[in-house]
Design a protein around this motif. Structure first.
Motif, PDB file in Angstrom:
ATOM      1  N   GLU A 205       0.829  -1.206   0.000  1.00  9.87           N
ATOM      2  CA  GLU A 205       0.000   0.000   0.000  1.00  9.87           C
ATOM      3  C   GLU A 205       0.867   1.262   0.000  1.00  9.87           C
ATOM      4  O   GLU A 205       0.538   2.263  -0.652  1.00  9.87           O
ATOM      5  N   ILE A 206       1.966   1.234   0.735  1.00  9.50           N
ATOM      6  CA  ILE A 206       2.860   2.389   0.780  1.00  9.50           C
ATOM      7  C   ILE A 206       3.456   2.657  -0.598  1.00  9.50           C
ATOM      8  O   ILE A 206       3.476   3.806  -1.073  1.00  9.50           O
ATOM      9  N   MET A 207       3.936   1.624  -1.273  1.00  6.12           N
ATOM     10  CA  MET A 207       4.501   1.818  -2.604  1.00  6.12           C
ATOM     11  C   MET A 207       3.447   2.331  -3.575  1.00  6.12           C
ATOM     12  O   MET A 207       3.723   3.185  -4.427  1.00  6.12           O
ATOM     13  N   HIS A 208       2.231   1.827  -3.447  1.00  7.16           N
ATOM     14  CA  HIS A 208       1.120   2.271  -4.304  1.00  7.16           C
ATOM     15  C   HIS A 208       0.841   3.756  -4.069  1.00  7.16           C
ATOM     16  O   HIS A 208       0.652   4.534  -5.015  1.00  7.16           O
ATOM     17  N   ALA A 209       0.830   4.181  -2.805  1.00  9.46           N
ATOM     18  CA  ALA A 209       0.574   5.589  -2.478  1.00  9.46           C
ATOM     19  C   ALA A 209       1.713   6.488  -2.967  1.00  9.46           C
ATOM     20  O   ALA A 209       1.473   7.615  -3.424  1.00  9.46           O
ATOM     21  N   ILE A 210       2.946   6.007  -2.884  1.00 12.59           N
ATOM     22  CA  ILE A 210       4.086   6.782  -3.382  1.00 12.59           C
ATOM     23  C   ILE A 210       3.916   7.057  -4.872  1.00 12.59           C
ATOM     24  O   ILE A 210       4.123   8.183  -5.349  1.00 12.59           O
ATOM     25  N   ARG A 211       3.510   6.033  -5.617  1.00  7.99           N
ATOM     26  CA  ARG A 211       3.312   6.210  -7.060  1.00  7.99           C
ATOM     27  C   ARG A 211       2.189   7.198  -7.357  1.00  7.99           C
ATOM     28  O   ARG A 211       2.179   7.823  -8.422  1.00  7.99           O
ATOM     29  N   LYS A 212       1.252   7.323  -6.435  1.00  9.50           N
ATOM     30  CA  LYS A 212       0.151   8.273  -6.624  1.00  9.50           C
ATOM     31  C   LYS A 212       0.533   9.685  -6.173  1.00  9.50           C
ATOM     32  O   LYS A 212      -0.304  10.581  -6.173  1.00  9.50           O
ATOM     33  N   GLY A 213       1.791   9.880  -5.800  1.00  8.93           N
ATOM     34  CA  GLY A 213       2.278  11.214  -5.439  1.00  8.93           C
ATOM     35  C   GLY A 213       1.775  11.712  -4.103  1.00  8.93           C
ATOM     36  O   GLY A 213       1.500  12.897  -3.944  1.00  8.93           O
ATOM     37  N   GLN A 214       1.717  10.835  -3.105  1.00  8.82           N
ATOM     38  CA  GLN A 214       1.107  11.202  -1.831  1.00  8.82           C
ATOM     39  C   GLN A 214       2.083  11.620  -0.741  1.00  8.82           C
ATOM     40  O   GLN A 214       1.669  11.859   0.393  1.00  8.82           O
ATOM     41  N   LEU A 215       3.372  11.724  -1.075  1.00  6.65           N
ATOM     42  CA  LEU A 215       4.316  12.200  -0.075  1.00  6.65           C
ATOM     43  C   LEU A 215       4.432  13.720  -0.142  1.00  6.65           C
ATOM     44  O   LEU A 215       4.064  14.345  -1.136  1.00  6.65           O
ATOM     45  N   GLU A 216       4.966  14.307   0.920  1.00 10.24           N
ATOM     46  CA  GLU A 216       5.065  15.760   1.070  1.00 10.24           C
ATOM     47  C   GLU A 216       5.715  16.416  -0.143  1.00 10.24           C
ATOM     48  O   GLU A 216       6.413  15.778  -0.921  1.00 10.24           O
ATOM     49  N   ARG A 217       5.493  17.714  -0.267  1.00 12.38           N
ATOM     50  CA  ARG A 217       5.942  18.473  -1.434  1.00 12.38           C
ATOM     51  C   ARG A 217       7.447  18.378  -1.662  1.00 12.38           C
ATOM     52  O   ARG A 217       7.927  18.478  -2.789  1.00 12.38           O
ATOM     53  N   GLU A 218       8.205  18.180  -0.586  1.00 17.99           N
ATOM     54  CA  GLU A 218       9.657  18.085  -0.717  1.00 17.99           C
ATOM     55  C   GLU A 218      10.071  16.902  -1.606  1.00 17.99           C
ATOM     56  O   GLU A 218      11.188  16.843  -2.098  1.00 17.99           O
ATOM     57  N   SER A 219       9.139  15.945  -1.767  1.00 16.18           N
ATOM     58  CA  SER A 219       9.437  14.769  -2.592  1.00 16.18           C
ATOM     59  C   SER A 219       9.118  14.995  -4.069  1.00 16.18           C
ATOM     60  O   SER A 219       9.399  14.145  -4.903  1.00 16.18           O
ATOM     61  N   ALA A 220       8.507  16.151  -4.384  1.00 13.15           N
ATOM     62  CA  ALA A 220       8.150  16.447  -5.770  1.00 13.15           C
ATOM     63  C   ALA A 220       9.405  16.454  -6.638  1.00 13.15           C
ATOM     64  O   ALA A 220      10.442  16.996  -6.264  1.00 13.15           O
ATOM     65  N   GLY A 221       9.294  15.816  -7.807  1.00 13.40           N
ATOM     66  CA  GLY A 221      10.434  15.757  -8.719  1.00 13.40           C
ATOM     67  C   GLY A 221      11.298  14.533  -8.528  1.00 13.40           C
ATOM     68  O   GLY A 221      12.132  14.225  -9.383  1.00 13.40           O
ATOM     69  N   LEU A 222      11.130  13.829  -7.406  1.00 14.85           N
ATOM     70  CA  LEU A 222      11.885  12.598  -7.170  1.00 14.85           C
ATOM     71  C   LEU A 222      11.133  11.418  -7.775  1.00 14.85           C
ATOM     72  O   LEU A 222       9.907  11.401  -7.826  1.00 14.85           O
ATOM     73  N   THR A 223      11.863  10.412  -8.218  1.00 14.75           N
ATOM     74  CA  THR A 223      11.235   9.203  -8.731  1.00 14.75           C
ATOM     75  C   THR A 223      10.619   8.412  -7.565  1.00 14.75           C
ATOM     76  O   THR A 223      11.014   8.619  -6.400  1.00 14.75           O
ATOM     77  N   PRO A 224       9.661   7.505  -7.838  1.00 12.43           N
ATOM     78  CA  PRO A 224       9.141   6.654  -6.758  1.00 12.43           C
ATOM     79  C   PRO A 224      10.238   5.905  -6.011  1.00 12.43           C
ATOM     80  O   PRO A 224      10.164   5.746  -4.794  1.00 12.43           O
ATOM     81  N   ALA A 225      11.270   5.463  -6.725  1.00 17.73           N
ATOM     82  CA  ALA A 225      12.379   4.752  -6.068  1.00 17.73           C
ATOM     83  C   ALA A 225      13.109   5.669  -5.092  1.00 17.73           C
ATOM     84  O   ALA A 225      13.403   5.286  -3.957  1.00 17.73           O
ATOM     85  N   GLU A 226      13.386   6.905  -5.513  1.00 17.47           N
ATOM     86  CA  GLU A 226      14.077   7.853  -4.649  1.00 17.47           C
ATOM     87  C   GLU A 226      13.230   8.203  -3.423  1.00 17.47           C
ATOM     88  O   GLU A 226      13.748   8.355  -2.312  1.00 17.47           O
ATOM     89  N   GLN A 227      11.920   8.309  -3.632  1.00 17.81           N
ATOM     90  CA  GLN A 227      11.028   8.589  -2.494  1.00 17.81           C
ATOM     91  C   GLN A 227      11.010   7.414  -1.528  1.00 17.81           C
ATOM     92  O   GLN A 227      10.979   7.610  -0.310  1.00 17.81           O
ATOM     93  N   PHE A 228      11.043   6.201  -2.040  1.00 15.90           N
ATOM     94  CA  PHE A 228      11.094   5.008  -1.190  1.00 15.90           C
ATOM     95  C   PHE A 228      12.352   5.018  -0.327  1.00 15.90           C
ATOM     96  O   PHE A 228      12.302   4.811   0.881  1.00 15.90           O
ATOM     97  N   TYR A 229      13.507   5.273  -0.935  1.00 12.39           N
ATOM     98  CA  TYR A 229      14.755   5.283  -0.191  1.00 12.39           C
ATOM     99  C   TYR A 229      14.767   6.416   0.839  1.00 12.39           C
ATOM    100  O   TYR A 229      15.363   6.281   1.916  1.00 12.39           O
ATOM    101  N   GLY A 230      14.079   7.511   0.542  1.00  8.08           N
ATOM    102  CA  GLY A 230      13.942   8.591   1.498  1.00  8.08           C
ATOM    103  C   GLY A 230      13.165   8.168   2.727  1.00  8.08           C
ATOM    104  O   GLY A 230      13.496   8.548   3.855  1.00  8.08           O
ATOM    105  N   LEU A 231      12.120   7.344   2.538  1.00  5.33           N
ATOM    106  CA  LEU A 231      11.355   6.829   3.685  1.00  5.33           C
ATOM    107  C   LEU A 231      12.234   5.919   4.540  1.00  5.33           C
ATOM    108  O   LEU A 231      12.165   5.958   5.772  1.00  5.33           O
ATOM    109  N   ALA A 232      13.018   5.090   3.891  1.00  2.70           N
ATOM    110  CA  ALA A 232      13.859   4.146   4.639  1.00  2.70           C
ATOM    111  C   ALA A 232      14.904   4.876   5.473  1.00  2.70           C
ATOM    112  O   ALA A 232      15.332   4.378   6.510  1.00  2.70           O
ATOM    113  N   ALA A 233      15.295   6.069   5.019  1.00  2.00           N
ATOM    114  CA  ALA A 233      16.298   6.828   5.765  1.00  2.00           C
ATOM    115  C   ALA A 233      15.698   7.597   6.927  1.00  2.00           C
ATOM    116  O   ALA A 233      16.430   8.163   7.695  1.00  2.00           O
TER     117      ALA A 233
END
Length: 233
Positions: A205-233
């Motif tokens: 569900e988290i990966m699905h939401a990332i693809r739908k662009g549901q993370l904060e604005r700071e994640s705009a412009g990042l690929t879904p993979a980059e946003q995923f690695y940002g969550l892990a950090a």
């Protein structure tokens, strides 16, 4: 001198003797794509990394709670009009129920795997979703009497009316959204354990939401993979 905090994912994966980038790559691929654990074992072997499929599974189970904390913290607000439905998930040969909600634009509101499909399970899901998000103004459901009874109970407790609509065509958006999750779980051929199923479904569900662009604005412009690695950090 002040100690530097240890990242949560390093704590979760402590004593695992593989490079962190290999672990995160395997976890992301497993949650994001229609791959089995054995598919991943073969794919990593082609890249010169000998890792057992059971090891990949342990990585997923350990890392998902870290991902969920990051996701909840960085998730954008959803709209006040929700579409709610449940879909079937097979565990140990028996059907269980994944309660899911999206807003009218299809953004993920929340999700919860339950053993039963009744008023108590529906109420538990609605309470979780309301606690994690802004209280909705209206909720669209199917003809489920259990879901209606759960919302009525919540309305009675809160003293603030949430409008309920039972209009089937308005729920097409959630029914279509189920397909992504079902497509991902199909190669798994059913789960063997309820607790593990719940964790893996959270990750999907988290990966699905990332693809739908549901993370904060700071994640705009990042690929879904980059946003995923940002969550892990």
């Amino acid at each position: 001198m002040k100690k530097t905090p240890v990242p949560a994912w390093r704590k979760a994966l402590k004593r695992l003797h593989f490079p962190i980038d290999v672990i995160l790559l395997c976890v992301r691929w497993y949650l994001a794509y229609s791959l089995s654990l054995r598919n991943l074992e073969e794919m990593m072997a082609e890249r010169g990394v000998a890792v057992d499929h059971a090891t990949v599974h342990r990585w997923v189970i350990k890392l998902v709670p870290v991902l969920e904390k990051g996701f909840r913290r960085r998730k954008r607000p959803v709209g006040p009009s929700w579409r709610v439905d449940e879909t079937y998930i097979k565990i140990k040969g028996r059907w269980k129920y994944l309660y899911r909600a999206v807003d009218k634009d299809g953004k993920t509101v929340d999700f919860l795997l339950c053993a039963h499909r009744d008023k108590a399970a529906a109420k538990r899901f609605f309470e979780k979703a309301i606690t994690q998000n802004v209280e909705p103004e209206k909720i669209t459901i199917d003809k489920s009497g259990a879901n209606l009874a759960a919302i009525d109970a919540i309305n009675a407790e809160r003293g603030k009316l949430i409008l309920v609509r039972q209009i089937k065509y308005l729920n097409n958006v959630i029914e279509q959204d189920h397909r992504t999750v079902k497509r991902r779980t199909r190669p798994m051929l059913g789960f063997k354990n309820f607790w593990m199923a719940r964790r893996i479904l959270i990750g999907i569900e988290i990966m699905h939401a990332i693809r739908k662009g549901q993370l904060e604005r700071e994640s705009a412009g990042l690929t879904p993979a980059e946003q995923f690695y940002g969550l892990a950090a």
